[in-house]
Write a protein that holds these residues in place. Structure first.
Motif, PDB file in Angstrom:
ATOM      1  N   ASP A 223       0.833  -1.211   0.000  1.00  0.00           N
ATOM      2  CA  ASP A 223       0.000   0.000   0.000  1.00  0.00           C
ATOM      3  C   ASP A 223       0.862   1.253   0.000  1.00  0.00           C
ATOM      4  OD1 ASP A 223      -2.752   1.289   0.468  1.00  0.00           O
ATOM      5  OD2 ASP A 223      -1.516   2.127   2.109  1.00  0.00           O
ATOM      6  N   HIS A 224       1.853   1.314   0.887  1.00  0.00           N
ATOM      7  CA  HIS A 224       2.716   2.493   0.964  1.00  0.00           C
ATOM      8  C   HIS A 224       4.000   2.147   1.710  1.00  0.00           C
ATOM      9  CE1 HIS A 224       0.571   2.694   4.847  1.00  0.00           C
ATOM     10  NE2 HIS A 224       1.639   3.354   5.297  1.00  0.00           N
ATOM     11  N   PHE A 225       4.905   3.125   1.730  1.00  0.00           N
ATOM     12  CA  PHE A 225       6.188   2.996   2.421  1.00  0.00           C
ATOM     13  C   PHE A 225       6.312   4.144   3.411  1.00  0.00           C
ATOM     14  CE2 PHE A 225       6.485   1.230  -1.789  1.00  0.00           C
ATOM     15  CZ  PHE A 225       7.170   0.038  -1.625  1.00  0.00           C
ATOM     16  N   GLU A 226       7.029   3.904   4.503  1.00  0.00           N
ATOM     17  CA  GLU A 226       7.235   4.939   5.514  1.00  0.00           C
ATOM     18  C   GLU A 226       8.700   4.970   5.945  1.00  0.00           C
ATOM     19  OE1 GLU A 226       4.696   4.106   8.795  1.00  0.00           O
ATOM     20  OE2 GLU A 226       2.826   4.545   7.725  1.00  0.00           O
ATOM     21  N   VAL A 227       9.176   6.169   6.171  1.00  0.00           N
ATOM     22  CA  VAL A 227      10.445   6.360   6.872  1.00  0.00           C
ATOM     23  C   VAL A 227      10.092   6.774   8.290  1.00  0.00           C
ATOM     24  CG1 VAL A 227      12.572   7.695   7.034  1.00  0.00           C
ATOM     25  CG2 VAL A 227      11.705   7.000   4.775  1.00  0.00           C
ATOM     26  N   VAL A 228      10.480   5.965   9.253  1.00  0.00           N
ATOM     27  CA  VAL A 228      10.106   6.228  10.643  1.00  0.00           C
ATOM     28  C   VAL A 228      11.351   6.209  11.519  1.00  0.00           C
ATOM     29  CG1 VAL A 228       7.820   5.219  10.333  1.00  0.00           C
ATOM     30  CG2 VAL A 228       9.699   3.782  11.135  1.00  0.00           C
ATOM     31  N   THR A 229      11.266   6.902  12.637  1.00  0.00           N
ATOM     32  CA  THR A 229      12.344   6.833  13.628  1.00  0.00           C
ATOM     33  C   THR A 229      12.064   5.668  14.563  1.00  0.00           C
ATOM     34  OG1 THR A 229      11.256   8.251  15.255  1.00  0.00           O
ATOM     35  CG2 THR A 229      12.519   9.350  13.508  1.00  0.00           C
ATOM     36  N   THR A 230      13.094   5.228  15.267  1.00  0.00           N
ATOM     37  CA  THR A 230      12.905   4.123  16.206  1.00  0.00           C
ATOM     38  C   THR A 230      12.033   4.529  17.390  1.00  0.00           C
ATOM     39  OG1 THR A 230      15.048   4.732  17.196  1.00  0.00           O
ATOM     40  CG2 THR A 230      15.040   2.943  15.587  1.00  0.00           C
ATOM     41  N   SER A 231      11.825   5.822  17.536  1.00  0.00           N
ATOM     42  CA  SER A 231      10.921   6.286  18.591  1.00  0.00           C
ATOM     43  C   SER A 231       9.467   6.317  18.115  1.00  0.00           C
ATOM     44  CB  SER A 231      11.327   7.686  19.072  1.00  0.00           C
ATOM     45  OG  SER A 231      11.238   8.627  18.011  1.00  0.00           O
ATOM     46  N   GLY A 232       9.232   5.989  16.826  1.00  0.00           N
ATOM     47  CA  GLY A 232       7.869   5.875  16.319  1.00  0.00           C
ATOM     48  C   GLY A 232       7.364   7.046  15.510  1.00  0.00           C
ATOM     49  N   LYS A 233       8.195   8.055  15.239  1.00  0.00           N
ATOM     50  CA  LYS A 233       7.754   9.216  14.471  1.00  0.00           C
ATOM     51  C   LYS A 233       7.905   8.947  12.977  1.00  0.00           C
ATOM     52  CE  LYS A 233       8.425  14.200  13.875  1.00  0.00           C
ATOM     53  NZ  LYS A 233       9.154  15.402  14.327  1.00  0.00           N
ATOM     54  N   THR A 234       6.872   9.282  12.221  1.00  0.00           N
ATOM     55  CA  THR A 234       6.909   9.111  10.770  1.00  0.00           C
ATOM     56  C   THR A 234       7.479  10.378  10.122  1.00  0.00           C
ATOM     57  OG1 THR A 234       4.976   7.648  10.802  1.00  0.00           O
ATOM     58  CG2 THR A 234       5.564   8.666   8.697  1.00  0.00           C
ATOM     59  N   LEU A 235       8.574  10.209   9.394  1.00  0.00           N
ATOM     60  CA  LEU A 235       9.232  11.339   8.730  1.00  0.00           C
ATOM     61  C   LEU A 235       8.783  11.513   7.292  1.00  0.00           C
ATOM     62  CD1 LEU A 235      12.900  10.881   9.996  1.00  0.00           C
ATOM     63  CD2 LEU A 235      11.088  12.282  10.997  1.00  0.00           C
ATOM     64  N   LEU A 236       8.449  10.399   6.613  1.00  0.00           N
ATOM     65  CA  LEU A 236       8.099  10.467   5.204  1.00  0.00           C
ATOM     66  C   LEU A 236       7.173   9.303   4.871  1.00  0.00           C
ATOM     67  CD1 LEU A 236       8.955  12.011   2.485  1.00  0.00           C
ATOM     68  CD2 LEU A 236      10.426  10.028   2.068  1.00  0.00           C
ATOM     69  N   THR A 237       6.161   9.591   4.037  1.00  0.00           N
ATOM     70  CA  THR A 237       5.241   8.568   3.567  1.00  0.00           C
ATOM     71  C   THR A 237       5.200   8.599   2.040  1.00  0.00           C
ATOM     72  OG1 THR A 237       3.855   8.780   5.550  1.00  0.00           O
ATOM     73  CG2 THR A 237       2.870   7.705   3.626  1.00  0.00           C
ATOM     74  N   VAL A 238       5.371   7.441   1.416  1.00  0.00           N
ATOM     75  CA  VAL A 238       5.378   7.344  -0.050  1.00  0.00           C
ATOM     76  C   VAL A 238       4.339   6.304  -0.459  1.00  0.00           C
ATOM     77  CG1 VAL A 238       6.709   6.835  -2.109  1.00  0.00           C
ATOM     78  CG2 VAL A 238       7.842   7.899  -0.144  1.00  0.00           C
ATOM     79  N   ARG A 239       3.375   6.741  -1.226  1.00  0.00           N
ATOM     80  CA  ARG A 239       2.325   5.836  -1.693  1.00  0.00           C
ATOM     81  C   ARG A 239       2.823   4.985  -2.866  1.00  0.00           C
ATOM     82  NH1 ARG A 239      -1.621   4.944   1.988  1.00  0.00           N
ATOM     83  NH2 ARG A 239      -1.912   6.887   3.164  1.00  0.00           N
ATOM     84  N   ALA A 240       2.558   3.694  -2.796  1.00  0.00           N
ATOM     85  CA  ALA A 240       2.901   2.824  -3.904  1.00  0.00           C
ATOM     86  C   ALA A 240       1.954   3.061  -5.027  1.00  0.00           C
ATOM     87  CB  ALA A 240       2.918   1.364  -3.468  1.00  0.00           C
TER      88      ALA A 240
END
Length: 240
Positions: A223-240
């Motif tokens: 569905d999509h891809f995420e760049v997240v920190t190990t603390s759980g914050k989403t930095l970037l979302t890319v839709r497939a």
């Protein structure tokens, strides 16, 4: 009359043949168009050994000059002719000259053009595998948070999905992961890395980050891809 070979054209151009061989080759030359053509191409060979200067700061040995190089080549050719009528390699001249006191040939053997030069201090830039893959593909840009920007180039593989990530506007220190999220909501970590304090794609550290990653799922199942920190914050979302 001495036996004449086509390979003698190199020795003749350097003046290494003895009188009998030289006369025999000149007679052959008048009847052999291919040898005349080759001799014309090698016209600059003799001048290669003239005016050769040292390429190091220390001078060459005083007792080893141009005459010695020519004499050494002549004796080498004579030995070759006595033992077997082998091919005379013109490169021998350059090799012996280089050995003789650190000299160098600065001209091409076939003509007067100088070899291409490489500007000092400007090496050819080589892209890393992830950056090259990203540059060659069609990026899908993502939606970032807190000034983060980036995108993915995606490729279907037999084993799943290959991705190249470009990420900018990230300040460290951070630990991050690229995650694939399936259409059923499952998550798989594709790759992980640490962001140094200087960050990526920010003032003082302008270069973006490029990373490879892989998911076991087919692209049509993501569905999509995420760049997240190990603390759980989403930095970037890319839709497939």
């Amino acid at each position: 009359m001495n036996r004449v070979e086509h390979t003698d054209v190199g020795a003749y151009s350097l003046g290494l043949l003895d009188d009998d061989d030289r006369l025999a080759f000149e007679a052959h030359l008048s009847l052999c168009p291919s040898c005349r053509a080759e001799l014309s191409e090698l016209a600059g060979v003799a001048s290669v050994l003239t005016g050769i200067g040292p390429v190091r700061e220390e001078p060459p040995p005083p007792d080893y000059g141009q005459a010695d190089v020519i004499d050494l080549l002549r004796r080498k050719k004579a030995e070759d002719r006595r033992s077997r009528r082998g091919t005379f390699v013109i490169g021998l001249a350059a090799s012996v000259t280089l050995v003789a006191g650190g000299l160098a040939v600065g001209t091409q053997l076939g003509g007067g053009d100088a070899p291409p030069s490489v500007a000092a201090g400007h090496p050819t830039q080589h892209l890393g595998p992830a950056e090259q893959f990203y540059a060659d593909g069609k990026p899908i840009m993502g939606v970032g948070a807190d000034g983060v920007t980036g995108g993915l180039v995606l490729e279907s593989k037999g084993w799943g999905t290959h991705a190249a990530l470009k990420l900018s506007g990230v300040k460290g220190p951070l630990e991050c992961e690229l995650i694939s999220v399936s259409k059923t909501g499952k998550q798989r970590i594709m790759t992980g890395w640490s962001v140094p304090p200087a960050g990526y794609g920010v003032p003082g550290s302008p270069d973006p980050l490029y990373m490879h990653g892989g998911s076991p799922w087919k692209l049509q199942d993501i569905d999509h891809f995420e760049v997240v920190t190990t603390s759980g914050k989403t930095l970037l979302t890319v839709r497939a």
